[in-house]
Motif scaffolding. Structure first.
Motif, mmCIF file in Angstrom:
data_model
loop_
_atom_site.group_PDB
_atom_site.id
_atom_site.type_symbol
_atom_site.label_atom_id
_atom_site.label_comp_id
_atom_site.label_asym_id
_atom_site.label_seq_id
_atom_site.Cartn_x
_atom_site.Cartn_y
_atom_site.Cartn_z
ATOM 1 N N SER A 150 0.842 -1.193 0.000
ATOM 2 C CA SER A 150 0.000 0.000 0.000
ATOM 3 C C SER A 150 0.883 1.251 0.000
ATOM 4 O O SER A 150 2.105 1.177 0.164
ATOM 5 N N GLY A 151 0.234 2.416 -0.157
ATOM 6 C CA GLY A 151 0.994 3.671 -0.152
ATOM 7 C C GLY A 151 1.750 3.894 1.148
ATOM 8 O O GLY A 151 2.917 4.290 1.144
ATOM 9 N N GLY A 152 1.094 3.622 2.276
ATOM 10 C CA GLY A 152 1.749 3.798 3.558
ATOM 11 C C GLY A 152 2.917 2.844 3.738
ATOM 12 O O GLY A 152 3.968 3.212 4.285
ATOM 13 N N GLN A 153 2.752 1.606 3.275
ATOM 14 C CA GLN A 153 3.837 0.632 3.376
ATOM 15 C C GLN A 153 5.009 1.018 2.476
ATOM 16 O O GLN A 153 6.164 0.865 2.845
ATOM 17 N N ARG A 154 4.700 1.533 1.278
ATOM 18 C CA ARG A 154 5.779 1.970 0.388
ATOM 19 C C ARG A 154 6.564 3.120 1.007
ATOM 20 O O ARG A 154 7.788 3.191 0.864
ATOM 21 N N GLN A 155 5.852 4.022 1.690
ATOM 22 C CA GLN A 155 6.580 5.127 2.316
ATOM 23 C C GLN A 155 7.434 4.619 3.473
ATOM 24 O O GLN A 155 8.511 5.165 3.738
ATOM 25 N N ARG A 156 7.006 3.562 4.147
ATOM 26 C CA ARG A 156 7.839 2.946 5.175
ATOM 27 C C ARG A 156 9.100 2.339 4.551
ATOM 28 O O ARG A 156 10.183 2.399 5.146
ATOM 29 N N VAL A 157 8.955 1.759 3.366
ATOM 30 C CA VAL A 157 10.135 1.252 2.649
ATOM 31 C C VAL A 157 11.081 2.405 2.316
ATOM 32 O O VAL A 157 12.302 2.295 2.482
ATOM 33 N N ALA A 158 10.520 3.528 1.851
ATOM 34 C CA ALA A 158 11.339 4.698 1.523
ATOM 35 C C ALA A 158 12.062 5.223 2.763
ATOM 36 O O ALA A 158 13.227 5.641 2.687
ATOM 37 N N ILE A 159 11.395 5.189 3.914
ATOM 38 C CA ILE A 159 12.031 5.623 5.161
ATOM 39 C C ILE A 159 13.147 4.651 5.546
ATOM 40 O O ILE A 159 14.235 5.068 5.964
ATOM 41 N N ALA A 160 12.895 3.352 5.381
ATOM 42 C CA ALA A 160 13.938 2.363 5.661
ATOM 43 C C ALA A 160 15.142 2.581 4.763
ATOM 44 O O ALA A 160 16.294 2.473 5.199
ATOM 45 N N ARG A 161 14.900 2.892 3.489
ATOM 46 C CA ARG A 161 15.999 3.159 2.557
ATOM 47 C C ARG A 161 16.809 4.378 3.000
ATOM 48 O O ARG A 161 18.039 4.375 2.937
ATOM 49 N N ALA A 162 16.118 5.414 3.465
ATOM 50 C CA ALA A 162 16.821 6.606 3.929
ATOM 51 C C ALA A 162 17.639 6.323 5.183
ATOM 52 O O ALA A 162 18.720 6.886 5.380
ATOM 53 N N LEU A 163 17.140 5.440 6.042
ATOM 54 C CA LEU A 163 17.836 5.122 7.295
ATOM 55 C C LEU A 163 19.003 4.155 7.096
ATOM 56 O O LEU A 163 19.871 4.053 7.975
ATOM 57 N N ALA A 164 19.037 3.459 5.953
ATOM 58 C CA ALA A 164 20.009 2.379 5.742
ATOM 59 C C ALA A 164 21.460 2.774 6.031
ATOM 60 O O ALA A 164 22.174 2.050 6.725
ATOM 61 N N PRO A 165 21.955 3.909 5.526
ATOM 62 C CA PRO A 165 23.359 4.253 5.798
ATOM 63 C C PRO A 165 23.581 4.940 7.145
ATOM 64 O O PRO A 165 24.667 5.460 7.388
ATOM 65 N N ALA A 166 22.560 4.962 8.023
ATOM 66 C CA ALA A 166 22.632 5.631 9.325
ATOM 67 C C ALA A 166 22.968 7.115 9.173
ATOM 68 O O ALA A 166 23.983 7.601 9.679
ATOM 69 N N PRO A 167 22.109 7.870 8.464
ATOM 70 C CA PRO A 167 22.389 9.293 8.213
ATOM 71 C C PRO A 167 22.213 10.140 9.466
ATOM 72 O O PRO A 167 21.598 9.718 10.447
ATOM 73 N N ARG A 168 22.730 11.349 9.402
ATOM 74 C CA ARG A 168 22.567 12.311 10.492
ATOM 75 C C ARG A 168 21.463 13.322 10.189
ATOM 76 O O ARG A 168 20.972 13.990 11.097
ATOM 77 N N LEU A 169 21.103 13.461 8.908
ATOM 78 C CA LEU A 169 20.051 14.388 8.487
ATOM 79 C C LEU A 169 19.248 13.740 7.371
ATOM 80 O O LEU A 169 19.822 13.170 6.443
ATOM 81 N N ILE A 170 17.916 13.831 7.474
ATOM 82 C CA ILE A 170 17.039 13.382 6.395
ATOM 83 C C ILE A 170 16.174 14.560 5.960
ATOM 84 O O ILE A 170 15.515 15.202 6.779
ATOM 85 N N VAL A 171 16.196 14.847 4.665
ATOM 86 C CA VAL A 171 15.304 15.845 4.081
ATOM 87 C C VAL A 171 14.003 15.136 3.722
ATOM 88 O O VAL A 171 13.995 14.232 2.884
ATOM 89 N N CYS A 172 12.917 15.527 4.366
ATOM 90 C CA CYS A 172 11.603 14.922 4.132
ATOM 91 C C CYS A 172 10.769 15.905 3.318
ATOM 92 O O CYS A 172 10.300 16.919 3.849
ATOM 93 N N ASP A 173 10.612 15.628 2.022
ATOM 94 C CA ASP A 173 9.919 16.547 1.127
ATOM 95 C C ASP A 173 8.478 16.089 0.934
ATOM 96 O O ASP A 173 8.191 15.205 0.122
#
Length: 287
Positions: A150-173
């Motif tokens: 679903s759309g919500g699940q896909r956005q959770r995948v996108a969040i997991a992808r952003a978290l993968a390299p352990a970033p210090r800043l995420i731009v949420c557009d």
């Protein structure tokens, strides 16, 4: 301590037509973000808020001003430097339906950047399992295609992808604007929980004051390329000082029809009262 510092940011795009002058869309914006802090940027469509995020990500080049990350000037960083920065600065885009490759499994989408970043395939798969569990997705998710979610699940995948390299800043557009209200709330709560666990900072861009109020520590309001009001989230989103921010607040829908009608009437009066007022004078509510 400051993680991201943006000073006098100006961005111009080429004008239309032969010999047309460049059009400046950001007019000297300045703000900062501390570690583990969320700065919400709010404004109407065309206000320039998305361009702010694109400038931080290096997707547009500022014409003037500086962008510093952890004390390092990244305003005009080259491609090699940007590849290095991608471990520390990630992004979650607006549309969960187009931000994931439909020809790849979720496991491949998430492991590919980790392997290219130097992890072994085994370590990358283990990291992906941990991330998918953290964002509340089923254990069989790595073997499924994005179209199965679903759309919500896909956005959770996108969040997991952003978290993968352990970033210090995420731009949420506009990360929740394409989702229904109940799914929006779950994704926002997930972002807040992940911030508490990891200490990641967010530059959160949205047109919705209610969304920004829910997740942000501080808020900046953008009007036609100018930052017209900044301050603590509760103050700016509930008791704003600038006429434009007040109009944004009055434009936000509420569940009560009578209150909604009162808001519409008040918004019309406010627009009339301030029609001659110059909205470009910045106001700051920072202590």
């Amino acid at each position: 301590m400051t993680l991201l510092n943006v000073s006098d940011l100006r961005v111009a795009f080429p004008g239309r037509g032969f010999r047309a002058k460049p059009v400046e869309v950001l007019h000297g914006l300045s703000f900062d973000i501390a570690p583990a802090e969320t700065l919400g940027i709010v404004g109407e469509s065309g206000s320039g808020k998305t361009t702010i995020g694109r400038a931080v990500l290096g997707l547009v080049t500022p014409t003037e001003g500086t962008i510093e990350f952890d004390g390092r000037d990244i305003t005009r960083a080259d491609r090699r430097v940007r590849r290095t920065l991608s471990r520390d600065i990630q992004v979650v885009f607006q549309d969960p339906y187009t931000s994931l490759n439909p020809a790849m499994t979720i496991g491949d989408i998430l492991t590919e950047p980790l392997v290219k970043g130097g992890r072994s395939a085994h370590d990358a798969r283990q990291r992906v399992r941990e991330l998918l569990d953290r964002v509340g997705l089923p254990a069989d998710s790595p073997n499924r295609m994005s179209r199965e979610f679903s759309g919500g699940q896909r956005q959770r995948v996108a969040i997991a992808r952003a978290l993968a390299p352990a970033p210090r800043l995420i731009v949420c557009d506009e990360p929740v604007s394409a989702l229904d209200l109940s799914t929006q709330a779950r994704v926002l709560d997930l972002l807040i929980e992940l911030q508490r666990e990891t200490g990641v900072a967010y530059l959160f861009i949205s047109h919705d004051l209610a969304v920004v109020r829910h997740i942000s520590h501080r808020v900046g309001v953008v009007l036609r390329g100018d930052l017209v009001e900044t301050g603590p989230a509760a103050q700016v989103t509930l008791d704003p000082r600038h006429p434009y921010t007040r109009r944004l607040l009055l434009a936000a829908p509420v569940a009560d029809p009578l209150l909604q009608e009162q808001r519409r009437a008040q918004r019309r009066r406010t627009a009339h009262d301030h029609r001659q007022q110059d909205d470009s004078v910045p106001l700051s509510t920072n202590a």
